[in-house]
Enzyme design. Sequence first.
Site, PDB file in Angstrom:
ATOM      1  N   CYS A  19     -18.143  15.838   6.266  1.00  0.00           N
ATOM      2  CA  CYS A  19     -17.872  17.265   6.110  1.00  0.00           C
ATOM      3  C   CYS A  19     -19.076  17.899   5.428  1.00  0.00           C
ATOM      4  O   CYS A  19     -19.594  17.346   4.449  1.00  0.00           O
ATOM      5  CB  CYS A  19     -16.615  17.454   5.262  1.00  0.00           C
ATOM      6  SG  CYS A  19     -16.216  19.182   4.941  1.00  0.00           S
ATOM      7  N   LEU A  20     -19.511  19.054   5.913  1.00  0.00           N
ATOM      8  CA  LEU A  20     -20.671  19.711   5.307  1.00  0.00           C
ATOM      9  C   LEU A  20     -20.393  20.130   3.859  1.00  0.00           C
ATOM     10  O   LEU A  20     -21.330  20.345   3.093  1.00  0.00           O
ATOM     11  CB  LEU A  20     -21.099  20.919   6.139  1.00  0.00           C
ATOM     12  CG  LEU A  20     -21.662  20.581   7.536  1.00  0.00           C
ATOM     13  CD1 LEU A  20     -21.923  21.851   8.325  1.00  0.00           C
ATOM     14  CD2 LEU A  20     -22.916  19.727   7.455  1.00  0.00           C
ATOM     15  N   HIS A  38      -9.968  18.612  11.921  1.00  0.00           N
ATOM     16  CA  HIS A  38     -10.709  18.735  10.657  1.00  0.00           C
ATOM     17  C   HIS A  38     -10.913  20.209  10.293  1.00  0.00           C
ATOM     18  O   HIS A  38     -10.696  20.613   9.137  1.00  0.00           O
ATOM     19  CB  HIS A  38     -12.050  18.005  10.808  1.00  0.00           C
ATOM     20  CG  HIS A  38     -12.944  18.076   9.617  1.00  0.00           C
ATOM     21  ND1 HIS A  38     -13.299  16.961   8.877  1.00  0.00           N
ATOM     22  CD2 HIS A  38     -13.581  19.125   9.026  1.00  0.00           C
ATOM     23  CE1 HIS A  38     -14.102  17.335   7.890  1.00  0.00           C
ATOM     24  NE2 HIS A  38     -14.295  18.637   7.957  1.00  0.00           N
ATOM     25  N   GLU A  39     -11.336  21.009  11.280  1.00  0.00           N
ATOM     26  CA  GLU A  39     -11.653  22.418  10.979  1.00  0.00           C
ATOM     27  C   GLU A  39     -10.386  23.228  10.711  1.00  0.00           C
ATOM     28  O   GLU A  39     -10.375  24.093   9.829  1.00  0.00           O
ATOM     29  CB  GLU A  39     -12.482  23.043  12.106  1.00  0.00           C
ATOM     30  CG  GLU A  39     -13.823  22.362  12.384  1.00  0.00           C
ATOM     31  CD  GLU A  39     -14.673  22.093  11.147  1.00  0.00           C
ATOM     32  OE1 GLU A  39     -14.579  22.858  10.168  1.00  0.00           O
ATOM     33  OE2 GLU A  39     -15.412  21.089  11.152  1.00  0.00           O
ATOM     34  N   GLN A  82     -15.648  27.401   4.281  1.00  0.00           N
ATOM     35  CA  GLN A  82     -16.855  26.667   3.883  1.00  0.00           C
ATOM     36  C   GLN A  82     -18.047  27.580   3.630  1.00  0.00           C
ATOM     37  O   GLN A  82     -19.047  27.145   3.060  1.00  0.00           O
ATOM     38  CB  GLN A  82     -17.239  25.642   4.957  1.00  0.00           C
ATOM     39  CG  GLN A  82     -16.220  24.518   5.089  1.00  0.00           C
ATOM     40  CD  GLN A  82     -16.683  23.510   6.115  1.00  0.00           C
ATOM     41  OE1 GLN A  82     -16.435  23.685   7.293  1.00  0.00           O
ATOM     42  NE2 GLN A  82     -17.374  22.474   5.675  1.00  0.00           N
ATOM     43  N   GLY A 108     -19.029  21.157  13.236  1.00  0.00           N
ATOM     44  CA  GLY A 108     -17.963  22.117  13.024  1.00  0.00           C
ATOM     45  C   GLY A 108     -18.121  22.793  11.679  1.00  0.00           C
ATOM     46  O   GLY A 108     -18.723  22.221  10.763  1.00  0.00           O
ATOM     47  N   HIS A 168      -9.260  22.821   7.259  1.00  0.00           N
ATOM     48  CA  HIS A 168      -9.985  23.659   6.285  1.00  0.00           C
ATOM     49  C   HIS A 168      -9.282  25.004   6.074  1.00  0.00           C
ATOM     50  O   HIS A 168      -9.294  25.554   4.970  1.00  0.00           O
ATOM     51  CB  HIS A 168     -11.415  23.939   6.765  1.00  0.00           C
ATOM     52  CG  HIS A 168     -12.418  22.888   6.384  1.00  0.00           C
ATOM     53  ND1 HIS A 168     -12.669  22.540   5.074  1.00  0.00           N
ATOM     54  CD2 HIS A 168     -13.255  22.130   7.144  1.00  0.00           C
ATOM     55  CE1 HIS A 168     -13.619  21.595   5.054  1.00  0.00           C
ATOM     56  NE2 HIS A 168     -13.986  21.332   6.290  1.00  0.00           N
TER      57      HIS A 168
END
Length: 149
Positions: A88-89, A130-131, A51, A46, A134
């Site tokens: 998380c990236l 999660h997304e 991000q 994701g 963000h």
Amino acid sequence: MALIKIRTSEEPVLRQKSREITKITKKIKVLAQDMLDTMYQANGVGLAAPQVGISERIVVIDVGTGPIVLINPVITKAEGKNRDVEGCLSLPGRNEYVTRAEKVSVVALDLTGKQINLTGEGLLARAFQHEIDHLNGILFIDYLNPAKE
Ligand code: NI
């Protein structure tokens, strides 16, 4: 294919509340594709626009069942609990247990501007939560108990 630099957690854009997308322009469509390319390249499941430095409400997800693009996503229903390891990236190398809802329904727009309703369980439900977090400036580490760190 265009890759965009993934921002890491100290960058302020990750803590801002993203803007609603009012018009799905060519630019948004290109952004969605670039975000998917960037996510796949980084082996993520994701990615949210903040991000990649863009404070707009769009996320991409692929938990192995094909790409999903969500514009202005909102969680409409959340059920149950699921505790699992999350990463998380934007927080490379960091993996922690986070409790999330087990099953989540989302309403969003797709890239044609059509309203879509999706329900996911397990990893997909986790990715939705999660997304979407963000887009509200929330990172998964915010859920960790500081006393345990
Ligand atoms: Ni993340």
